[in-house]
Design an enzyme around this catalytic site. Structure first.
Site: not given
Length: 536
Positions: A405, A413, A422, A449
């Site tokens: 993770d 983000n 991305d 993610e």
């Protein structure tokens, strides 16, 4: 048995009618051959018409099949070309993100200039597709470049992409029209980003250039026949490169061309039979816009090339049909030969159908890949987990699972934007693929993610060691992360293993144990690997 003898009067009456009966029988004998002949001609004519009609349909269908195969081929070529072009421009964009970030954080004063060239050269080495990476100040004057030799004046105040960033405050990448490089003199495709001062004012631009020949070389790897064509152009119709290669066409305006008009009329992608504006040849075109950048790709096979073998086959078939039809009028057994030939044609169609089914299965395999990271997707994970768990049960071998993770990814983000997120996930996915996993291991994007790696024939200690390798490799990327206490992107890893053949574990319990280990890793401060039974 009883016999009935006619009376004399009856016999005498029949004797009187004999001449009339002979005339009727003679007339029937004369009419019957003509009737049979008429039926025969009608039957042969019906057979010929049916045969000609069926063969005409078969020939036409074969022609349509050729065109359909050509359409499928051009669509597949276009997808590959789109992927290559998008990845190449994206690599340039990623390179610029790092350069601009360093310049905006460290400044562009004279004291820092000696380090600029080293930064740009290191960046160019990381991305082989790049021709150069350069920095220009707010006046368009060159500050530094990755190139060791500069052939022209190191300034771009009149370039379109420089003027664009002067008047646009957006910090996203800008893909400009192909131009001659001021540092090498080659045709290049510029990808640029604006550099801002701390107060947001314009400080200059960073430019990563891609050699147009890089795209041309990839185009040359496709078999498009003698008269095929491949085109890479901006979404305003400006040519980047075309195969057959012609330097005079680079930068030409094809906005009046049929491919560009078809693109405007049909949306982001499509295919059609069109007549090229450059050479007037009729081709089967497939075209598609890059998903992330203002560039259009088209590939085409010439209709004449596609139908060349079909025409040869048609000529041979027509000659055979003429012979068969001529002989059929005289000898009926030629019909059997015709049936045999039709059976052979049907067998060829069945073989073609089988080949198409194989191709469809190949496309189905592609559906198991995550388009963002290049790893497998959740569907592949579920299938692989079931298969490997069953194999482990049969062999009594261990099966391990890693759950990875990205730490504080929501903050990433929120701070850098989802596009940068991305890019971050894509880089992490690439790192997983090249960090030495074994051929039997399965790496997938598990969701959001979160990534997962399935490790057959691996115990928990081996899984922890592999997880630590992944953690270190991702840490070594040194991707800036302002929302993380560490300052860079890190990951937390949970590891677990079981021996399905020897204990009562299930696939679900393996996932649950690994998820708990991941939770412990995150609760213990992140940027670490934890095992389900052996924390580290």
């Amino acid at each position: 048995m009883h016999y009935v003898v006619p009376a004399p009067t009856v016999l005498s009456n029949m004797h009187g009618h004999l001449p009339r009966l002979r005339k009727v029988f003679r007339r029937s004998y004369q009419l019957r051959p003509r009737t049979i002949r008429a039926f025969a001609f009608a039957f042969v004519g019906l057979v010929i018409l049916s045969f000609v009609g069926a063969e005409g349909w078969s020939v036409w269908q074969a022609r349509e099949d050729r065109l359909d195969n050509a359409r499928l081929t051009t669509m597949n070529m276009t997808r590959a070309l789109v992927q290559q072009a998008n990845d190449t421009i994206q690599a340039a964009d990623i390179a610029l993100v790092g350069v601009v970030d360093v310049l905006e954080n460290d400044g562009m004063d004279a004291a820092a200039k000696p380090n600029f060239k080293i930064l740009l050269q290191r960046t160019a080495i990381r991305f082989p597709a790049l021709n150069s990476v350069s920095i220009y100040d707010s006046q368009g004057q060159g500050i530094a470049t990755s190139r060791t030799v500069i052939t022209g004046r190191f300034a771009i105040p009149d370039r379109e992409y420089f003027r664009y960033h002067v008047t646009h405050r957006e910090t996203t990448a800008h893909v400009g029209a192909p131009v001659r490089s001021v540092t090498s003199g080659k045709w290049i495709l510029p990808v640029s980003r604006r550099i801002n001062r701390p107060d947001g004012s314009f400080a200059g631009i960073a430019v990563a250039t891609i050699d147009v020949d890089y795209f041309a070389q990839y185009q040359n790897s496709f078999d498009i026949g003698w008269n095929g064509a491949i085109l890479l152009m901006m979404d305003n119709g400006t040519v980047i490169v075309r195969r057959p290669y012609d330097p005079a066409l680079i930068g030409a305006d094809l906005s009046k061309g049929v491919v560009y008009r078809a693109f405007l009329g049909n949306g982001e992608r499509g295919s059609a039979v069109l007549t090229g504006v450059v050479d007037g040849k009729k081709r089967m075109y497939s075209y598609q816009r890059l998903p992330d950048y203002p560039v259009i790709v088209s590939s085409a096979l010439a209709v004449d090339d596609v139908l060349a073998h079909w025409r040869e086959d048609k000529q041979r078939t027509t000659a055979i049909e003429a012979v068969v039809l001529a002989v059929l009028c005289v000898v009926g057994y030629r019909l059997i030969r015709l049936i045999d030939e039709r059976e052979q044609a049907q067998e060829e169609l069945r073989q073609a159908k089988g080949a198409l089914e194989v191709m469809n299965k190949s496309l189905e395999r592609l559906s198991l890949q995550d388009s963002l990271t290049g790893l497998g997707n959740r569907r592949l994970f579920d299938t692989a987990l079931a298969e490997e768990f069953a194999r482990a049960v049969r062999g009594g071998t261990p099966l391990a699972l890693l759950l990875i993770d990205v730490d504080y990814f929501k903050r990433y983000n929120d701070h850098y934007g989802h596009l940068a997120g991305d890019v971050c996930l894509r880089q992490i996915g690439e790192t997983l693929m090249r960090t030495g996993s074994r051929p039997g291991d399965v790496a997938v994007r598990y969701g959001g993610e979160e990534l997962a790696v399935l490790l057959p024939e691996t115990d928990e200690a081996g899984a922890i060691a592999m997880g630590e390798r992944f953690r270190i490799a991702i840490h070594s990327l040194e991707l800036l992360h302002a929302g993380s206490p560490v300052g860079i992107v890190t990951v937390s890893v949970g590891a677990s293993a079981c021996v399905p053949g020897l204990d009562s574990s299930s696939a679900e319990s393996l996932i649950q144990a690994t998820d708990k280990a991941l939770y412990v890793a995150k609760e213990s401060g992140r940027n670490q690997v934890r095992g389900a039974t052996h924390p580290t």
